[in-house]
Scaffold this motif. Structure first.
Motif, PDB file in Angstrom:
ATOM      1  N   SER A   9       0.853  -1.184   0.000  1.00  0.00           N
ATOM      2  CA  SER A   9       0.000   0.000   0.000  1.00  0.00           C
ATOM      3  C   SER A   9       0.891   1.237   0.000  1.00  0.00           C
ATOM      4  O   SER A   9       2.095   1.138   0.219  1.00  0.00           O
ATOM      5  CB  SER A   9      -0.926   0.012   1.221  1.00  0.00           C
ATOM      6  N   GLY A  10       0.272   2.382  -0.243  1.00  0.00           N
ATOM      7  CA  GLY A  10       1.004   3.641  -0.164  1.00  0.00           C
ATOM      8  C   GLY A  10       1.360   4.278  -1.488  1.00  0.00           C
ATOM      9  O   GLY A  10       1.896   5.382  -1.517  1.00  0.00           O
ATOM     10  N   GLY A  11       1.094   3.592  -2.589  1.00  0.00           N
ATOM     11  CA  GLY A  11       1.390   4.191  -3.882  1.00  0.00           C
ATOM     12  C   GLY A  11       0.423   5.317  -4.207  1.00  0.00           C
ATOM     13  O   GLY A  11      -0.549   5.558  -3.495  1.00  0.00           O
ATOM     14  N   GLY A  12       0.714   6.012  -5.299  1.00  0.00           N
ATOM     15  CA  GLY A  12      -0.163   7.100  -5.705  1.00  0.00           C
ATOM     16  C   GLY A  12       0.489   7.999  -6.718  1.00  0.00           C
ATOM     17  O   GLY A  12       1.560   7.689  -7.250  1.00  0.00           O
ATOM     18  N   LEU A  13      -0.164   9.118  -6.958  1.00  0.00           N
ATOM     19  CA  LEU A  13       0.333  10.132  -7.887  1.00  0.00           C
ATOM     20  C   LEU A  13       0.971  11.256  -7.081  1.00  0.00           C
ATOM     21  O   LEU A  13       0.339  11.811  -6.176  1.00  0.00           O
ATOM     22  CB  LEU A  13      -0.828  10.676  -8.728  1.00  0.00           C
ATOM     23  N   VAL A  14       2.199  11.584  -7.414  1.00  0.00           N
ATOM     24  CA  VAL A  14       2.911  12.613  -6.677  1.00  0.00           C
ATOM     25  C   VAL A  14       3.742  13.440  -7.650  1.00  0.00           C
ATOM     26  O   VAL A  14       4.166  12.942  -8.694  1.00  0.00           O
ATOM     27  CB  VAL A  14       3.799  11.975  -5.583  1.00  0.00           C
ATOM     28  N   THR A  64       3.246   6.899  -9.498  1.00  0.00           N
ATOM     29  CA  THR A  64       3.318   7.740 -10.685  1.00  0.00           C
ATOM     30  C   THR A  64       3.838   9.111 -10.263  1.00  0.00           C
ATOM     31  O   THR A  64       3.272   9.738  -9.362  1.00  0.00           O
ATOM     32  CB  THR A  64       1.953   7.888 -11.356  1.00  0.00           C
ATOM     33  N   VAL A  65       4.904   9.539 -10.916  1.00  0.00           N
ATOM     34  CA  VAL A  65       5.526  10.818 -10.592  1.00  0.00           C
ATOM     35  C   VAL A  65       5.349  11.751 -11.782  1.00  0.00           C
ATOM     36  O   VAL A  65       5.812  11.460 -12.891  1.00  0.00           O
ATOM     37  CB  VAL A  65       7.015  10.641 -10.263  1.00  0.00           C
ATOM     38  N   SER A  66       4.708  12.862 -11.548  1.00  0.00           N
ATOM     39  CA  SER A  66       4.490  13.842 -12.612  1.00  0.00           C
ATOM     40  C   SER A  66       5.579  14.904 -12.592  1.00  0.00           C
ATOM     41  O   SER A  66       6.071  15.282 -11.526  1.00  0.00           O
ATOM     42  CB  SER A  66       3.117  14.494 -12.445  1.00  0.00           C
ATOM     43  N   SER A  67       5.923  15.380 -13.761  1.00  0.00           N
ATOM     44  CA  SER A  67       6.994  16.386 -13.857  1.00  0.00           C
ATOM     45  C   SER A  67       6.449  17.801 -13.755  1.00  0.00           C
ATOM     46  O   SER A  67       5.260  18.024 -13.768  1.00  0.00           O
ATOM     47  CB  SER A  67       7.740  16.210 -15.171  1.00  0.00           C
TER      48      SER A  67
END
Length: 124
Positions: free
Chosen positions: A7-12, A121-124
């Motif tokens: 657990s703990g994933g997400g969009l950052v 998922t890492v957004s720029s």
């Protein structure tokens, strides 16, 4: 039956932090190594970090040293992966894995048990 639940994933956003958790169950993991792996789209799954459950010795891929920290909380029976200074290239599905230690903590895919993965998922 061994189960690993991540657990703990997400969009950052890039530069942010996440803490992934893995809750293993089904047996005592004292003699086990716990590992984190990741698989980015179109790429092979790669080793990220590992920890020996009893001694707490840690191992990291060169590409994540200094930004990733693996730890375990025996009281909570949970393994963590703290990820700081996230980069877009850290985008991947992150998997928790466990295996009985036979001599050394493995840093390859030779783990016996795997979780379902959690998306980062890492957004720029």
């Amino acid at each position: 039956q061994v189960q690993l639940v991540e657990s703990g994933g997400g969009l950052v956003q890039a530069g942010g932090s996440l803490r992934l958790s893995c809750a293993p169950s089904g047996r005592t993991f004292t003699s086990y190594a716990m590992g984190w792996f990741r698989q980015a789209p179109g790429k092979e799954r790669e080793f990220v970090a590992a920890i020996s459950w009893s001694a707490g010795n840690t191992y990291y891929a060169d590409s994540v040293k200094g930004r990733f920290t693996i730890s375990r909380d025996s009281a909570k029976n949970t393994v963590y992966l703290q990820i700081n200074s996230l980069k877009p290239e850290d985008t991947a599905v992150y998997y928790c894995a466990a295996t009985f230690i036979r001599g050394t903590v493995p840093t390859s895919n030779e783990y016996a048990y795997w979780g379902q993965g959690t998306q980062v998922t890492v957004s720029s």
